[in-house]
Structures are given as structure tokens and as C-alpha cells.
Design a protein around this motif. Structure first.
Motif, PDB file in Angstrom:
ATOM      1  N   LEU A   5       0.976  -1.235   0.122  1.00 25.91           N
ATOM      2  CA  LEU A   5       0.031   0.115   0.112  1.00 25.91           C
ATOM      3  C   LEU A   5       0.898   1.152  -0.038  1.00 25.91           C
ATOM      4  O   LEU A   5       0.781   2.252  -0.688  1.00 25.91           O
ATOM      5  CB  LEU A   5      -0.942  -0.099   1.168  1.00 25.91           C
ATOM      6  CG  LEU A   5      -1.879   1.156   1.127  1.00 25.91           C
ATOM      7  CD1 LEU A   5      -3.005   1.296   0.064  1.00 25.91           C
ATOM      8  CD2 LEU A   5      -2.765   1.113   2.759  1.00 25.91           C
ATOM      9  N   PHE A   6       2.057   1.282   0.788  1.00 28.13           N
ATOM     10  CA  PHE A   6       2.774   2.305   0.887  1.00 28.13           C
ATOM     11  C   PHE A   6       3.546   2.700  -0.619  1.00 28.13           C
ATOM     12  O   PHE A   6       3.811   3.607  -1.004  1.00 28.13           O
ATOM     13  CB  PHE A   6       3.918   2.182   1.984  1.00 28.13           C
ATOM     14  CG  PHE A   6       4.999   3.256   2.064  1.00 28.13           C
ATOM     15  CD1 PHE A   6       4.485   4.588   2.616  1.00 28.13           C
ATOM     16  CD2 PHE A   6       6.369   2.957   1.290  1.00 28.13           C
ATOM     17  CE1 PHE A   6       5.536   5.503   2.561  1.00 28.13           C
ATOM     18  CE2 PHE A   6       7.190   3.950   1.483  1.00 28.13           C
ATOM     19  CZ  PHE A   6       6.849   5.188   2.068  1.00 28.13           C
ATOM     20  N   LYS A   7       3.931   1.463  -1.236  1.00 31.43           N
ATOM     21  CA  LYS A   7       4.579   1.552  -2.443  1.00 31.43           C
ATOM     22  C   LYS A   7       3.624   1.971  -3.464  1.00 31.43           C
ATOM     23  O   LYS A   7       4.077   2.952  -4.179  1.00 31.43           O
ATOM     24  CB  LYS A   7       5.260   0.348  -2.881  1.00 31.43           C
ATOM     25  CG  LYS A   7       6.483  -0.276  -2.252  1.00 31.43           C
ATOM     26  CD  LYS A   7       6.792  -1.583  -2.822  1.00 31.43           C
ATOM     27  CE  LYS A   7       8.161  -2.083  -2.214  1.00 31.43           C
ATOM     28  NZ  LYS A   7       8.746  -3.241  -2.449  1.00 31.43           N
ATOM     29  N   SER A   8       2.319   1.543  -3.335  1.00 31.31           N
ATOM     30  CA  SER A   8       1.424   2.162  -4.447  1.00 31.31           C
ATOM     31  C   SER A   8       1.220   3.750  -4.293  1.00 31.31           C
ATOM     32  O   SER A   8       0.978   4.348  -5.292  1.00 31.31           O
ATOM     33  CB  SER A   8       0.063   1.282  -4.194  1.00 31.31           C
ATOM     34  OG  SER A   8       0.063   0.003  -4.515  1.00 31.31           O
ATOM     35  N   PHE A   9       1.074   4.352  -3.056  1.00 32.15           N
ATOM     36  CA  PHE A   9       0.827   5.783  -2.564  1.00 32.15           C
ATOM     37  C   PHE A   9       2.184   6.642  -3.248  1.00 32.15           C
ATOM     38  O   PHE A   9       2.028   7.531  -3.625  1.00 32.15           O
ATOM     39  CB  PHE A   9       0.868   5.732  -1.096  1.00 32.15           C
ATOM     40  CG  PHE A   9       0.548   7.184  -0.813  1.00 32.15           C
ATOM     41  CD1 PHE A   9      -0.579   7.743  -1.029  1.00 32.15           C
ATOM     42  CD2 PHE A   9       1.669   7.878  -0.100  1.00 32.15           C
ATOM     43  CE1 PHE A   9      -0.666   9.292  -0.592  1.00 32.15           C
ATOM     44  CE2 PHE A   9       1.643   9.257   0.123  1.00 32.15           C
ATOM     45  CZ  PHE A   9       0.413   9.885  -0.212  1.00 32.15           C
ATOM     46  N   VAL A  10       3.294   5.820  -3.027  1.00 37.04           N
ATOM     47  CA  VAL A  10       4.518   6.748  -3.396  1.00 37.04           C
ATOM     48  C   VAL A  10       4.471   6.630  -4.966  1.00 37.04           C
ATOM     49  O   VAL A  10       4.868   7.578  -5.559  1.00 37.04           O
ATOM     50  CB  VAL A  10       5.742   5.877  -2.863  1.00 37.04           C
ATOM     51  CG1 VAL A  10       7.045   6.383  -3.695  1.00 37.04           C
ATOM     52  CG2 VAL A  10       5.854   6.080  -1.364  1.00 37.04           C
TER      53      VAL A  10
END
Length: 75
Positions: A5-10
Motif C-alpha cells: 500500500l505504501f509503495k502504491s501511494f509513493v
């Protein structure tokens, strides 16, 4: 799950910041582009190619270009 989820947001944030064509490719933003014209003065011209590219590639990029003033033609 949290890491993906963090990678997608970044990735989304990076895409949004790099997609505003006039901001990235337009060069330095002048004072003329930043300031709103006074009442009775002619409106600033918009860079048509940058606006079309923003709309086709990623429309929130147009919001960024208008907010920074980079979408307007320099004098």
C-alpha cells in the motif's frame, strides 16, 4: 499488505508530480506567469500543447500547472 500500500501511494504521488507537463518541461516560471492580471488588463495566454498533454496524460497535472502558473505563456 502495508508495504505494498505504501509503495502504491509513493508511485501514485510520483506519477502525479511528474505528469504536469508545463511545470516539468516549461522551464522557469516568471513573475508574469505567477501574478494574476489586474482588473481591466488582458488575460494571460495559455500554452495549448501543455494543456492538451495534461488532459490526455493525467488531468490532475493541469491543476498543478494552473496552481504554479506554469501553464501560462511567459512574456
Amino acid at each position: 499488505m502495508k508495504k505494498s500500500l505504501f509503495k502504491s501511494f509513493v508511485a501514485l504521488a510520483l506519477l502525479a508530480s511528474m505528469s504536469s507537463c508545463a511545470t516539468v518541461l516549461g522551464g522557469r516560471v516568471t513573475e508574469y506567469q505567477r501574478t494574476k492580471p489586474a482588473p481591466g488588463k488582458p488575460a494571460r495566454e495559455i500554452r495549448g500543447a501543455a494543456l492538451i498533454a495534461d488532459v490526455i496524460l493525467f488531468w490532475p497535472g493541469a491543476i498543478i500547472d494552473f496552481a504554479t502558473g506554469a501553464i501560462y505563456r511567459p512574456r
